[in-house]
Design a protein around this motif. Structure first.
Motif, PDB file in Angstrom:
ATOM      1  N   MET A  43       0.834  -1.207   0.000  1.00 28.16           N
ATOM      2  CA  MET A  43       0.000   0.000   0.000  1.00 28.16           C
ATOM      3  C   MET A  43       0.867   1.255   0.000  1.00 28.16           C
ATOM      4  O   MET A  43       0.579   2.229  -0.707  1.00 28.16           O
ATOM      5  N   VAL A  82      -3.238  -4.097  -5.480  1.00 29.22           N
ATOM      6  CA  VAL A  82      -3.519  -2.956  -4.616  1.00 29.22           C
ATOM      7  C   VAL A  82      -3.769  -1.731  -5.491  1.00 29.22           C
ATOM      8  O   VAL A  82      -2.999  -1.453  -6.415  1.00 29.22           O
ATOM      9  N   ALA A 100      -7.241  -3.496  -1.433  1.00 32.29           N
ATOM     10  CA  ALA A 100      -6.406  -4.622  -1.830  1.00 32.29           C
ATOM     11  C   ALA A 100      -7.288  -5.842  -2.091  1.00 32.29           C
ATOM     12  O   ALA A 100      -8.272  -6.066  -1.377  1.00 32.29           O
TER      13      ALA A 100
END
Length: 132
Positions: A43, A82, A100
């Protein structure tokens, strides 16, 4: 100067998971599944990558906060995808909404804040801190 960043910008990253992404790398008595710290890293990476494509010479970005929910397990060997979306700009602070997914379902979501820094100034401070 007008900011190169616009609310609504998106970026995506895909990662095939393997044994090196196991939660057991952090503690042996955890499930042998895709670990939350690696999800955090993906992320952060997808958001940093979005920013890097638009930063000026001499600028970098650093993460300053993340609020993450890891909502479903992913077996090792699956691909994780993601997606980050820029949802807020406050001067040099950018806020992202992330989701995600593994090959079967949504596995997590987060908000993430990053800050634009002057790379030379940051490194000087870092070196100074290490040598004091």
């Amino acid at each position: 100067m007008e900011s190169p960043f616009k609310v609504g910008m998106i970026n995506e990253l895909r990662q095939k998971t393997g044994p090196e992404h196991s939660a057991r790398r952090f503690f042996p008595d955890l499930p042998d599944a895709f670990a939350t710290p690696f999800l955090v890293g993906l992320m952060e990476g997808v958001s940093a990558d979005l920013m890097a494509k638009h930063l000026q010479s001499g600028e970098q970005s650093v993460g300053i906060g993340m609020n993450l929910k890891h909502t479903a397990p992913t077996p090792l060997g699956m691909e994780v995808r993601v997606v980050t979306e820029l949802i807020g700009i406050e001067g040099k602070k950018l806020t992202f909404k992330l989701e995600a997914f593994d090959e079967k379902e949504k596995i997590g979501e987060a908000t993430h804040e990053r800050f634009i820094i002057n790379a030379d100034k940051f490194m000087k401070k870092l070196v100074s801190k290490a040598t004091d």
